[in-house]
Enzyme design. Structure first.
Site, PDB file in Angstrom:
ATOM      1  N   ALA A   1       4.270 114.225 105.015  1.00 11.07           N
ATOM      2  CA  ALA A   1       4.351 115.079 103.734  1.00 11.07           C
ATOM      3  C   ALA A   1       2.994 115.644 103.410  1.00 11.07           C
ATOM      4  O   ALA A   1       1.747 114.831 103.448  1.00 11.07           O
ATOM      5  CB  ALA A   1       5.065 114.362 102.660  1.00 11.07           C
TER       6      ALA A   1
ATOM      7  N   GLU B   1       9.426 111.427 111.003  1.00  7.83           N
ATOM      8  CA  GLU B   1      10.992 111.796 110.549  1.00  7.83           C
ATOM      9  C   GLU B   1      11.226 113.108 111.114  1.00  7.83           C
ATOM     10  O   GLU B   1      12.497 113.237 111.365  1.00  7.83           O
ATOM     11  CB  GLU B   1      11.102 111.759 108.844  1.00  7.83           C
ATOM     12  CG  GLU B   1      10.729 110.369 108.346  1.00  7.83           C
ATOM     13  CD  GLU B   1      10.892 110.144 106.925  1.00  7.83           C
ATOM     14  OE1 GLU B   1      11.841 109.674 106.220  1.00  7.83           O
ATOM     15  OE2 GLU B   1       9.880 110.512 106.289  1.00  7.83           O
TER      16      GLU B   1
ATOM     17  N   GLY C   1       6.412 111.573 107.230  1.00 10.31           N
ATOM     18  CA  GLY C   1       7.264 112.738 107.322  1.00 10.31           C
ATOM     19  C   GLY C   1       7.312 113.441 108.633  1.00 10.31           C
ATOM     20  O   GLY C   1       8.226 113.988 109.234  1.00 10.31           O
TER      21      GLY C   1
ATOM     22  N   GLU D   1       4.626 104.769 104.221  1.00 16.30           N
ATOM     23  CA  GLU D   1       5.008 104.936 103.014  1.00 16.30           C
ATOM     24  C   GLU D   1       4.775 104.141 102.044  1.00 16.30           C
ATOM     25  O   GLU D   1       4.670 104.228 100.823  1.00 16.30           O
ATOM     26  CB  GLU D   1       6.513 105.554 103.109  1.00 16.30           C
ATOM     27  CG  GLU D   1       6.805 106.864 103.426  1.00 16.30           C
ATOM     28  CD  GLU D   1       6.757 106.973 105.106  1.00 16.30           C
ATOM     29  OE1 GLU D   1       6.384 106.231 105.740  1.00 16.30           O
ATOM     30  OE2 GLU D   1       6.816 108.492 105.413  1.00 16.30           O
TER      31      GLU D   1
END
Lengths: 257, 77
Positions: free
Chosen positions: A59, A115, A112, A135
């Site tokens: 992210a 992911e 992310g 995270e």
């Protein structure tokens, strides 16, 4: 930022946002645009990065921090929830595309980015690939659907290790664990993916789509639980403090523990 | 240990285009090689491949010198 191409039934998305394809609103907008333009005759999607550092660092933490700073604390939950819902729509749609989706991974594939990779049906890793869920260092859990998607493919022992230690694993470990299915030398990932795409294009479309639907389902219930947990944790002061440290850090190695 | 640290120095020098003859076991490798996050990740992958080990990132906390990293590697061989 994302260079999109289409030829002979194969969509290619080349992630090209420096420094390493951070996922923020700009990338999401481009992914959403791609998802509305998928050719019904297409059979394969290849997702790869043109950035030297790797596939994706995750992210866009600077954008997330700025967004939270610009929002009254009592509205953080709603803001984070809206962002996560948007990301989940994109990730879930890629996950369930009626195409064979191939992720080509080199270098950093963190948070992310990991992911996003996990939405792909098949992952081809170059030897430099490293996968990581950092995270917890930010006081949150992966929020883009990573753990539910990873649980479809690998055992809980490794998932707990990745989640609770925040360590990264390399291509060989990922292959042994069943996270990736092919490992190639540096610079060969995209060629291997194109070769696989050419093979996929030989199959009957209906049978290919049916095979994917048979073997791959969306872990909807667990995704909803993950979203709720992420939004809950993201409202705690720990996230904002960690983001502030990250944004203000002059450390050359912000992605190391 | 001596073999490990020399192999590590040679490997890092090759990866980051440095002169191995100018690198010493007690050097701060991040400073001497001028490497950031992405390069450190590359180095971990090289180490795991070369020594056939797994080296968790958190093992690098506080590790600055080639010699200290070689010790970590030897404990996992």
């Amino acid at each position: 930022m994302i260079v999109m191409s289409y030829q002979d039934g194969v969509h290619e998305l080349a992630l090209g946002a420096p420094p390493c394809n951070e996922i923020g609103s700009a990338m999401l907008t481009e992914l959403e645009a791609f998802l509305t333009s998928v050719d019904p005759e297409a059979h394969t999607l290849i997702l790869h990065s043109t950035q030297r550092g790797g596939f994706c660092t995750g992210a866009d933490l600077r954008e997330l921090y700025q967004g939270l700073c610009d929002t009254p604390p009592e509205q953080h939950g709603a803001r984070v929830g809206d962002f996560i819902d948007r990301i989940h729509r994109v990730m879930d749609t890629i996950d369930m595309l009626p195409l064979t989706t191939i992720g080509v991974i080199h270098g950093v594939c963190f948070g992310g980015g990991f992911e996003l990779a996990l939405t792909c049906d098949i992952l081809i890793a170059e030897k430099s690939a490293r996968f990581c869920f950092p995270e917890l260092r930010l006081g949150i859990v992966p929020g883009f659907g990573g753990i539910p998607r990873l649980r479809r493919d690998v055992g809980n022992a490794l998932i707990r290790d990745l989640l609770l230690s925040g360590r990264s694993i390399g291509a060989a470990k990922a292959l042994a664990a069943g996270l990736v299915s092919q490992v190639v030398i540096a610079g060969e990932g995209l060629l291997a993916a194109r070769s696989l795409a050419a093979q996929s294009g030989k199959f009957d479309g209906h049978a290919r789509r049916a095979a994917k639907a048979f073997i791959k389902q969306l872990p909807a219930e667990e995704l909803a639980r993950e979203r709720a947990l992420f939004v809950e944790l993201a409202q705690r002061p720990a996230l904002l403090a960690a983001l502030k440290r990250f944004v203000e850090s002059t450390d050359l190695r912000p992605y190391l523990p | 240990m001596a073999d490990t640290v020399q192999t590590l120095i040679n490997m890092a020098a090759k990866r980051f285009k440095a002169d191995a003859a100018q690198l010493r076991p007690e050097d701060d490798m991040f400073e001497r090689l001028g490497i950031g996050s992405f390069q450190a990740v590359e180095l971990i992958s090289d180490i795991e491949g070369e020594f056939d080990i797994e080296l968790p990132d958190y093992e690098l906390q506080g590790v600055k010198t080639f010699a200290a990293l070689a010790q970590k590697i030897d404990k996992r061989r």
